[in-house]
Design an enzyme around this catalytic site. Structure first.
Site, short mmCIF file in Angstrom:
data_model
loop_
_atom_site.label_atom_id
_atom_site.label_comp_id
_atom_site.label_asym_id
_atom_site.label_seq_id
_atom_site.Cartn_x
_atom_site.Cartn_y
_atom_site.Cartn_z
N THR A 13 0.82 -1.23 0.00
CA THR A 13 0.00 0.00 0.00
C THR A 13 0.85 1.27 0.00
O THR A 13 0.30 2.37 -0.08
CB THR A 13 -0.92 0.02 1.24
N VAL A 16 6.31 2.92 -2.80
CA VAL A 16 7.12 1.97 -3.57
C VAL A 16 6.28 0.75 -3.93
O VAL A 16 6.38 0.21 -5.04
CB VAL A 16 8.40 1.59 -2.78
N ARG A 101 21.68 -4.23 4.32
CA ARG A 101 22.54 -3.83 3.20
C ARG A 101 24.03 -4.05 3.44
O ARG A 101 24.75 -4.42 2.51
CB ARG A 101 22.31 -2.35 2.86
N CYS A 130 18.30 4.83 -2.29
CA CYS A 130 17.89 5.43 -3.57
C CYS A 130 18.92 6.39 -4.16
O CYS A 130 19.22 6.33 -5.35
CB CYS A 130 16.54 6.12 -3.40
N GLY A 161 11.08 10.05 -0.90
CA GLY A 161 12.00 9.20 -0.16
C GLY A 161 11.50 8.87 1.23
O GLY A 161 11.91 7.89 1.84
N ARG A 236 17.02 17.53 1.91
CA ARG A 236 15.63 17.28 1.49
C ARG A 236 15.09 18.57 0.88
O ARG A 236 15.22 19.64 1.49
CB ARG A 236 14.82 16.90 2.73
N HIS A 243 14.82 12.49 -7.25
CA HIS A 243 15.95 13.13 -6.57
C HIS A 243 16.91 13.73 -7.60
O HIS A 243 17.01 13.25 -8.73
CB HIS A 243 16.76 12.09 -5.78
P1 A2P Z 1 0.11 0.32 5.75
O1 A2P Z 1 -0.38 1.11 4.57
O2 A2P Z 1 -0.82 -0.77 6.14
O3 A2P Z 1 0.58 1.18 6.89
P2 A2P Z 1 5.38 4.32 2.63
O4 A2P Z 1 6.88 4.12 2.66
O5 A2P Z 1 4.88 4.86 1.33
O6 A2P Z 1 4.90 5.10 3.81
O7 A2P Z 1 4.73 2.84 2.78
C1 A2P Z 1 5.04 1.98 3.84
C2 A2P Z 1 4.45 0.61 3.57
O8 A2P Z 1 4.88 -0.27 4.62
C3 A2P Z 1 2.93 0.58 3.60
O9 A2P Z 1 2.47 -0.38 2.70
C4 A2P Z 1 2.65 0.15 5.03
O10 A2P Z 1 1.42 -0.49 5.21
C5 A2P Z 1 3.75 -0.86 5.23
N1 A2P Z 1 4.00 -1.08 6.66
C6 A2P Z 1 4.37 -0.16 7.57
N2 A2P Z 1 4.49 -0.73 8.79
C7 A2P Z 1 4.20 -2.05 8.63
C8 A2P Z 1 4.14 -3.18 9.50
N3 A2P Z 1 4.43 -3.07 10.80
N4 A2P Z 1 3.79 -4.38 8.98
C9 A2P Z 1 3.50 -4.49 7.67
N5 A2P Z 1 3.53 -3.47 6.80
C10 A2P Z 1 3.88 -2.26 7.26
#
Ligand code: A2P
Length: 347
Positions: A13, A16, A101, A130, A161, A236, A243
């Protein structure tokens, strides 16, 4: 029939995650099944893929059953929590976080630079930072011709980022400021709209932030050049996505701008963008959505006989993250090495 693979995206979600979905579809990755994983907050949400809606599941102990490749992009602590479980369940993990990494058992791969490193994986392959990926794609072709001795980088990093929520926050900040209201700062420590600030990752004793040290250490690992000298200042800037980086390179002997241009014109993953008459060079708006790293303003350094200056822009979410990860997955398929070797030694 050609082989197909079950792929899971952890962090589906996120910014990325969305791009990973798009790339798996547009690049026709040989999929048997696609699983979308995120936090319990997103369970039940659906995301479109190849004209169908796929339900997002909350990641749990059973999420990795029958998964061949896990593309993880949900932050370092989430990768720490789940990557080894995915490996134990038989998956190869391509991890976008910084969690593994610098682990010597984990290849750190930019396909245009060190594709053969994927073969050494023990279950986890790391996708580099990145800004480091974008710089590596642009300068490695030069390094192959004449060894780079020293790199001085200054970065201009977009909100993407810091994730989808950070991108939304910059837009909300801009609206608030234009309305004469106080900008929200829930994700970023300071207003980014109409402002900029040095990258806000933790600082070390030498005054370098984590992002800067990623550029130093990861470049050395990817190039297999432990002695290459690198210094960076990461900033930033109020750009939504893509970037930019100003790079100064020092070689042991002179490197003409003409020769550098000829090399970069043919380099994989690089697009030369230079119109000296029009003073038109790479810009983040042009790099957004591009697979290539845009490079321009290549010029000899007037302050050093063996120096070279260049400017680049690259889509942080695409080549800086999702595309690089999908290219690594494609390498695994190409080399037929999806099943991991024995379990990784150090955790
Ligand atoms: P969720 O949307 O359910 O919070 P971004 O870097 O764009 O903020 O996205 C972070 C991604 O990592 C999202 O899909 C988020 O899901 C997921 N995420 C963040 N914390 C967790 C977690 N503890 N377990 C699983 N997925 C996570």
């Amino acid at each position: 029939m050609s082989k197909t693979y079950t792929v899971a995206i952890l962090g589906a979600t996120g910014a990325v995650g969305h791009e990973l979905l798009e790339l798996l579809e547009s690049r026709h990755f040989p999929l048997a099944e696609l699983k979308l994983l995120a936090s319990p907050r997103s369970a039940g949400q659906t995301l479109a893929f190849k004209g169908e809606n796929i339900a997002v599941e909350a990641v749990d102990e059973n999420s990795f059953n029958n998964v061949d490749i896990l593309l993880a992009s949900a932050g370092g602590s989430t990768s720490q929590a789940w990557a080894h479980k995915a490996v134990d369940a038989g998956a190869v993990v391509i991890d976008n976080s910084s969690a593994f990494r610098m682990n010597p058992d984990v290849p750190l791969v930019v396909p245009e630079v060190n594709p053969d490193a994927v073969a050494k994986h023990k279950g986890i392959i790391a996708n580099p930072n990145c800004t480091t990926i974008l710089m590596a794609v642009a300068i490695y072709p030069l390094h192959q011709v004449k060894k780079i001795q020293r790199i001085v980088a200054a970065t201009y990093q977009s909100a993407s980022g810091a994730g989808a929520k950070a991108m939304a926050e910059v837009q909300a900040q801009a609206s608030a400021i234009l309305m004469g209201e106080k900008p929200p700062t829930d994700i970023f420590p300071y207003p980014l709209a109409f402002n900029l600030f040095p990258h806000n990752t933790p600082l070390n004793d030498m005054g370098y932030c984590e992002e800067e040290m990623k550029m130093v250490n990861e470049t050395r690992k990817i190039f297999a050049a432990p002695d290459i000298r690198v210094t960076a200042t990461c900033v930033r800037v109020p750009v939504l996505r893509a970037h930019s980086e100003a790079i100064n390179l020092e070689f042991a002997e002179p490197f003409s701008a003409h020769e550098a241009r000829e090399i970069l014109n043919k380099a994989p993953g690089v697009k030369l963008v230079e119109d000296w008459q029009a003073n038109y060079f790479p810009m983040p708006v042009d790099a957004t959505g591009c697979d290539e790293v845009l490079v321009g303003r290549i010029r000899e350094d007037i302050s050093h006989p063996c120096g070279l200056e260049l400017w680049l822009c690259g889509d942080q979410i695409r080549k800086g993250a999702a595309l690089n990860a999908v290219q690594i997955a494609e390498l695994l398929v190409e080399k037929n090495i999806v099943k991991p070797a024995p379990a990784i030694a150090s955790r």
